[in-house]
Design a protein around this motif. Structure first.
Motif, PDB file in Angstrom:
ATOM      1  N   TYR B  26      59.325  41.758  50.029  1.00 26.67           N
ATOM      2  CA  TYR B  26      60.008  42.953  49.511  1.00 26.67           C
ATOM      3  C   TYR B  26      61.392  42.573  48.975  1.00 26.67           C
ATOM      4  O   TYR B  26      61.760  42.949  47.857  1.00 26.67           O
ATOM      5  CB  TYR B  26      60.140  44.014  50.613  1.00 26.67           C
ATOM      6  CG  TYR B  26      61.000  45.170  50.178  1.00 26.67           C
ATOM      7  CD1 TYR B  26      60.596  46.009  49.138  1.00 26.67           C
ATOM      8  CD2 TYR B  26      62.243  45.423  50.790  1.00 26.67           C
ATOM      9  CE1 TYR B  26      61.399  47.059  48.706  1.00 26.67           C
ATOM     10  CE2 TYR B  26      63.036  46.464  50.369  1.00 26.67           C
ATOM     11  CZ  TYR B  26      62.611  47.281  49.329  1.00 26.67           C
ATOM     12  OH  TYR B  26      63.404  48.316  48.888  1.00 26.67           O
ATOM     13  N   GLU B  27      62.144  41.813  49.770  1.00 26.92           N
ATOM     14  CA  GLU B  27      63.506  41.451  49.363  1.00 26.92           C
ATOM     15  C   GLU B  27      63.521  40.599  48.095  1.00 26.92           C
ATOM     16  O   GLU B  27      64.418  40.695  47.279  1.00 26.92           O
ATOM     17  CB  GLU B  27      64.216  40.712  50.500  1.00 26.92           C
ATOM     18  CG  GLU B  27      64.590  41.638  51.651  1.00 26.92           C
ATOM     19  CD  GLU B  27      65.251  40.911  52.818  1.00 26.92           C
ATOM     20  OE1 GLU B  27      65.787  41.600  53.698  1.00 26.92           O
ATOM     21  OE2 GLU B  27      65.219  39.661  52.866  1.00 26.92           O
ATOM     22  N   SER B  28      62.501  39.776  47.953  1.00 25.85           N
ATOM     23  CA  SER B  28      62.489  38.897  46.769  1.00 25.85           C
ATOM     24  C   SER B  28      61.729  39.536  45.601  1.00 25.85           C
ATOM     25  O   SER B  28      61.684  38.952  44.522  1.00 25.85           O
ATOM     26  CB  SER B  28      61.856  37.549  47.123  1.00 25.85           C
ATOM     27  OG  SER B  28      60.541  37.756  47.596  1.00 25.85           O
ATOM     28  N   LYS B  29      61.136  40.709  45.855  1.00 25.48           N
ATOM     29  CA  LYS B  29      60.373  41.441  44.841  1.00 25.48           C
ATOM     30  C   LYS B  29      59.255  40.586  44.244  1.00 25.48           C
ATOM     31  O   LYS B  29      59.037  40.527  43.025  1.00 25.48           O
ATOM     32  CB  LYS B  29      61.293  41.966  43.736  1.00 25.48           C
ATOM     33  CG  LYS B  29      62.431  42.827  44.263  1.00 25.48           C
ATOM     34  CD  LYS B  29      63.090  43.598  43.164  1.00 25.48           C
ATOM     35  CE  LYS B  29      64.312  44.364  43.686  1.00 25.48           C
ATOM     36  NZ  LYS B  29      64.058  45.151  44.909  1.00 25.48           N
ATOM     37  N   VAL B  30      58.551  39.921  45.143  1.00 25.18           N
ATOM     38  CA  VAL B  30      57.494  38.997  44.729  1.00 25.18           C
ATOM     39  C   VAL B  30      56.130  39.547  45.144  1.00 25.18           C
ATOM     40  O   VAL B  30      55.990  40.138  46.209  1.00 25.18           O
ATOM     41  CB  VAL B  30      57.741  37.609  45.394  1.00 25.18           C
ATOM     42  CG1 VAL B  30      56.531  36.708  45.235  1.00 25.18           C
ATOM     43  CG2 VAL B  30      58.973  36.963  44.786  1.00 25.18           C
ATOM     44  N   GLY B  31      55.140  39.315  44.293  1.00 25.69           N
ATOM     45  CA  GLY B  31      53.779  39.753  44.587  1.00 25.69           C
ATOM     46  C   GLY B  31      53.021  38.750  45.458  1.00 25.69           C
ATOM     47  O   GLY B  31      53.616  38.069  46.293  1.00 25.69           O
ATOM     48  N   MET B 237      46.867  48.579  50.585  1.00 20.99           N
ATOM     49  CA  MET B 237      46.657  47.254  49.977  1.00 20.99           C
ATOM     50  C   MET B 237      45.267  46.702  50.247  1.00 20.99           C
ATOM     51  O   MET B 237      44.774  45.865  49.491  1.00 20.99           O
ATOM     52  CB  MET B 237      47.660  46.238  50.550  1.00 20.99           C
ATOM     53  CG  MET B 237      49.090  46.443  50.161  1.00 20.99           C
ATOM     54  SD  MET B 237      50.071  45.070  50.841  1.00 20.99           S
ATOM     55  CE  MET B 237      51.721  45.652  50.489  1.00 20.99           C
ATOM     56  N   GLU B 238      44.655  47.165  51.337  1.00 20.85           N
ATOM     57  CA  GLU B 238      43.423  46.522  51.789  1.00 20.85           C
ATOM     58  C   GLU B 238      42.342  46.568  50.723  1.00 20.85           C
ATOM     59  O   GLU B 238      42.020  47.632  50.184  1.00 20.85           O
ATOM     60  CB  GLU B 238      42.921  47.159  53.089  1.00 20.85           C
ATOM     61  CG  GLU B 238      43.703  46.673  54.292  1.00 20.85           C
ATOM     62  CD  GLU B 238      42.928  46.774  55.602  1.00 20.85           C
ATOM     63  OE1 GLU B 238      41.733  47.137  55.574  1.00 20.85           O
ATOM     64  OE2 GLU B 238      43.531  46.480  56.653  1.00 20.85           O
ATOM     65  N   ASN B 239      41.818  45.371  50.420  1.00 19.26           N
ATOM     66  CA  ASN B 239      40.705  45.215  49.468  1.00 19.26           C
ATOM     67  C   ASN B 239      41.028  45.750  48.082  1.00 19.26           C
ATOM     68  O   ASN B 239      40.126  46.148  47.346  1.00 19.26           O
ATOM     69  CB  ASN B 239      39.425  45.872  50.013  1.00 19.26           C
ATOM     70  CG  ASN B 239      38.949  45.188  51.277  1.00 19.26           C
ATOM     71  OD1 ASN B 239      39.000  43.961  51.381  1.00 19.26           O
ATOM     72  ND2 ASN B 239      38.523  45.970  52.245  1.00 19.26           N
ATOM     73  N   LEU B 246      51.164  42.636  42.753  1.00 16.64           N
ATOM     74  CA  LEU B 246      52.250  43.607  42.714  1.00 16.64           C
ATOM     75  C   LEU B 246      53.342  43.359  43.753  1.00 16.64           C
ATOM     76  O   LEU B 246      53.045  43.012  44.897  1.00 16.64           O
ATOM     77  CB  LEU B 246      51.680  45.024  42.949  1.00 16.64           C
ATOM     78  CG  LEU B 246      50.741  45.559  41.865  1.00 16.64           C
ATOM     79  CD1 LEU B 246      50.245  46.945  42.271  1.00 16.64           C
ATOM     80  CD2 LEU B 246      51.442  45.610  40.522  1.00 16.64           C
ATOM     81  N   PRO B 247      54.597  43.573  43.366  1.00 18.35           N
ATOM     82  CA  PRO B 247      55.662  43.656  44.376  1.00 18.35           C
ATOM     83  C   PRO B 247      55.660  45.071  44.974  1.00 18.35           C
ATOM     84  O   PRO B 247      55.127  46.004  44.372  1.00 18.35           O
ATOM     85  CB  PRO B 247      56.933  43.397  43.557  1.00 18.35           C
ATOM     86  CG  PRO B 247      56.602  43.858  42.176  1.00 18.35           C
ATOM     87  CD  PRO B 247      55.120  43.713  41.991  1.00 18.35           C
ATOM     88  N   MET B 248      56.259  45.226  46.143  1.00 22.36           N
ATOM     89  CA  MET B 248      56.279  46.540  46.801  1.00 22.36           C
ATOM     90  C   MET B 248      57.498  47.364  46.378  1.00 22.36           C
ATOM     91  O   MET B 248      58.599  46.804  46.241  1.00 22.36           O
ATOM     92  CB  MET B 248      56.348  46.359  48.326  1.00 22.36           C
ATOM     93  CG  MET B 248      55.092  45.862  48.956  1.00 22.36           C
ATOM     94  SD  MET B 248      55.379  45.416  50.694  1.00 22.36           S
ATOM     95  CE  MET B 248      56.017  43.759  50.529  1.00 22.36           C
ATOM     96  N   SER B 249      57.285  48.680  46.196  1.00 23.22           N
ATOM     97  CA  SER B 249      58.423  49.591  46.029  1.00 23.22           C
ATOM     98  C   SER B 249      59.035  49.818  47.417  1.00 23.22           C
ATOM     99  O   SER B 249      58.438  49.441  48.443  1.00 23.22           O
ATOM    100  CB  SER B 249      57.958  50.927  45.441  1.00 23.22           C
ATOM    101  OG  SER B 249      57.146  51.590  46.397  1.00 23.22           O
ATOM    102  N   GLU B 250      60.202  50.482  47.457  1.00 25.97           N
ATOM    103  CA  GLU B 250      60.850  50.743  48.749  1.00 25.97           C
ATOM    104  C   GLU B 250      59.953  51.591  49.654  1.00 25.97           C
ATOM    105  O   GLU B 250      59.773  51.292  50.839  1.00 25.97           O
ATOM    106  CB  GLU B 250      62.194  51.434  48.532  1.00 25.97           C
ATOM    107  CG  GLU B 250      62.970  51.615  49.819  1.00 25.97           C
ATOM    108  CD  GLU B 250      64.345  52.244  49.585  1.00 25.97           C
ATOM    109  OE1 GLU B 250      64.709  52.463  48.415  1.00 25.97           O
ATOM    110  OE2 GLU B 250      65.030  52.517  50.587  1.00 25.97           O
ATOM    111  N   ALA B 251      59.358  52.632  49.066  1.00 29.39           N
ATOM    112  CA  ALA B 251      58.490  53.512  49.864  1.00 29.39           C
ATOM    113  C   ALA B 251      57.272  52.748  50.370  1.00 29.39           C
ATOM    114  O   ALA B 251      56.846  52.910  51.528  1.00 29.39           O
ATOM    115  CB  ALA B 251      58.063  54.710  49.016  1.00 29.39           C
ATOM    116  N   GLN B 252      56.703  51.943  49.506  1.00 25.54           N
ATOM    117  CA  GLN B 252      55.523  51.166  49.922  1.00 25.54           C
ATOM    118  C   GLN B 252      55.885  50.173  51.021  1.00 25.54           C
ATOM    119  O   GLN B 252      55.116  49.972  51.965  1.00 25.54           O
ATOM    120  CB  GLN B 252      54.946  50.415  48.710  1.00 25.54           C
ATOM    121  CG  GLN B 252      54.209  51.314  47.736  1.00 25.54           C
ATOM    122  CD  GLN B 252      53.893  50.600  46.427  1.00 25.54           C
ATOM    123  OE1 GLN B 252      54.640  49.709  46.010  1.00 25.54           O
ATOM    124  NE2 GLN B 252      52.812  51.003  45.790  1.00 25.54           N
TER     125      GLN B 252
END
Lengths: 298, 263
Positions: B26-31, B237-239, B246-252
């Motif tokens: 999340y912090e690195s905004k990496v998928g 995210m599952e399956n 995708l990187p995660m949004s804050e809510a995700q």
């Protein structure tokens, strides 16, 4: 050169770090090594990508792997394995490519190695050794056994004239003197040219050098060669390798960096398949102007 | 059934490591988080419950570098400061494992189809030198489409590399479709068995299964086909193939942490 290679490797086979892998090649030549090395002689089968990565893994385990195949099968097919697994990690894997240039002549284009050292020298930590004569092979192999980096050895067929006394191995070697052009040759091609050049009178005979190690470091260029460059009107580089990534390109680049002015410059190199027909190594050399007559009369 | 204290401690460590993995991504905004979550249980079980000091681990599916870094963090080998540098300028923690850094990462990986050959070479090298220790290698199921993987399987079996264990993270999804859609890869177990390997199929999220399979005494190189779920532990995210990228949004991110924290 292959028999000398085999004999030299046998002398190293008792070393606890020694291991030899072949891509199912060496019939009729490497059987004595197979007997000498026992479980450390591994026929890795027709699977060159795996063979090179396995060698990298073995090197990581503390072994010194020697990996053998016909040259193009060794550097082209598993190029990514050489890049990622061997060179990125600077591992002491020794690639032994048999049949540099057009050496496999009538076997066809798939078996020729025209861009081997140029391609490999783009990789980090890679060093290339091109013996010109059979006598160079033991010296280079012993040097490689102490060399803690990736290396590629390009083997060919020795063409040394029987009446020539070869000076001791060096990465740069002066073979003969004359008042003609300054000629630098890479690999076994040197033998046939030497034979022709020895017949010439002083005024036409080239100052002939042979280069056996790449990349070409600026500081490795002998002062004597540079002095001869200052005196000559014509510098010729001859090699059985395509122009891109060649020793000729490296030399002209190095001389430019050194601020040397280059006289008339001819680069005789592999030109692929000009007539789109195939034949012996000499047939292809002639098509490219790499035969001894063409070079000494250049 | 009540868990033993050790089991409870281990489950808590895995939970904290998953949370650390999520935070790092999340912090690195990496998928690539999906494929990390599918193999994290395997990496944790190997590093904490299976491997001995003389053993070696190689992550062939280099795109799960985050799972490897998090696992090494859980072992105290990497620090929070190290993880903070993930994917940043001047970092050792690149998106795929980098070369020549720490001994726990013996090879840079990321181009698929290299790892098993490298692991086979390490196992064969040890065998020739008489050095003890096993070599464990985790592959993705998509990676089974690489011809070199099968070259390595052939080699490992023929050379009787008894101390080599490969674990296939069979999450069923790859870069642009399911492994079945792309390459008809639904019968990996049968394919591996046909190459002569001893094959064990397990639930790749069950630590007891992973440990039992790794410790099972079978002669010859062992292949463990671990049935996993991409994005395991995070409902959205599952399956889902998109979580390969995708990187995660804050809510995700907060939802993912809530779900993993409750697990």
């Amino acid at each position: 050169m292959r028999n000398v290679l085999c004999e030299t490797l046998i002398s190293l086979a008792s070393d606890l770090q020694f291991v030899f892998l072949t891509g199912d090649l060496g019939f009729g030549a490497l059987e004595p090594l197979k007997s000498a090395a026992g479980s450390r002689f591994i026929n890795a089968g027709v699977a060159e990508q795996n063979m090179v990565s396995v060698a990298a893994g073995m090197a990581r385990s503390g072994l010194i792997p020697w990996v053998y195949s016909i040259a193009p099968f060794l550097y082209a097919r598993p190029f990514e394995q050489i890049r990622n697994d061997v060179c990125l990690h600077d591992l002491p894997v020794k690639l032994l490519g048999n049949g540099g240039g057009y050496a496999y002549g009538p076997m066809g284009a798939t078996h020729h190695a025209l861009e081997d050292y140029g391609a490999l020298l783009t990789l980090p930590n890679m060093h290339v050794f091109v013996p010109a004569f059979a006598a160079d092979v033991p010296v280079i192999i012993n040097k490689l056994s102490q060399f803690d980096h990736p290396a590629y050895l390009r083997l060919g067929r020795c063409e040394l004239p029987s009446n020539f006394i070869l000076p001791p191995y060096s990465s740069w070697r002066k073979l003969i003197s004359g008042d003609g052009s300054l000629l630098l040759v890479v690999g076994p091609l040197a033998g046939g040219i030497l034979k022709e050049a020895m017949l010439l009178e002083d005024s036409k005979r080239p100052n002939m050098w042979v280069l056996s190690e790449l990349p070409l470091a600026l500081e490795s260029i002998p002062t004597k060669f540079l002095n001869e460059l200052h005196e000559t009107k014509h510098l010729i580089v001859a090699e059985e390798h395509c122009e891109h990534g060649s020793a000729g390109q490296s030399l002209s680049h190095a001389l430019a960096l050194l601020g040397e002015s280059i006289p008339r410059f001819s680069h005789r190199c592999a030109r692929g398949y000009i007539s789109h027909t195939y034949g012996s190594q000499m047939f292809h050399r002639k098509e490219c102007g790499l035969d001894p007559d063409s070079i000494v009369s250049a | 059934m009540t868990k033993e204290p050790f089991e409870e401690m281990y489950s808590d460590l895995v939970r904290r490591t998953k949370l650390r993995l999520l935070r790092m991504h999340y912090e690195s905004k990496v998928g690539h988080i999906g494929g990390n979550l599918s193999c994290l249980d395997i990496l944790m079980a190997l590093h904490h419950r299976v491997m001995q000091p003389e053993d070696t681990f190689l992550l062939s599916k280099g795109h799960a570098a985050g799972a490897l870094y998090s696992t090494l963090w859980s072992k105290g080998i990497l620090s929070d400061l190290d993880l903070k540098s993930f994917h940043s300028e001047g970092s050792h923690l690149s998106g795929h494992p980098a070369p020549n850094w720490i001994s726990e990462i013996p090879f840079a990986t990321g181009s698929l189809g290299h790892g098993l050959s490298l692991a086979a070479g390490m196992a064969h090298g040890r065998k020739l030198r008489g050095i003890p220790g096993k070599v464990y290698c985790v592959l993705s199921d998509g990676e089974m489409q690489e011809g070199s993987t099968w070259e390595a399987i052939h080699y490992a079996n023929h050379q009787k590399l008894n101390h080599l264990t490969l674990l296939v993270d069979k999450n069923g999804l790859q870069g642009f479709g399911s492994t079945q859609e792309v390459a008809g890869l639904d019968r990996i177990t049968e394919k591996l068995r046909s190459f002569g390997l001893a094959v064990i199929e397990i639930d790749g999220h069950n630590a007891d299964d992973i440990i039992a399979a790794c410790k099972s005494i079978i002669c010859g190189p062992v292949a463990i086909v671990a049935n996993t779920r991409k994005g395991c532990g995070v409902s959205f995210m599952e399956n889902q193939m998109e979580w390969h990228y995708l990187p995660m949004s804050e809510a995700q991110y907060h939802q993912a942490c809530d779900e993993v924290g409750r697990s």
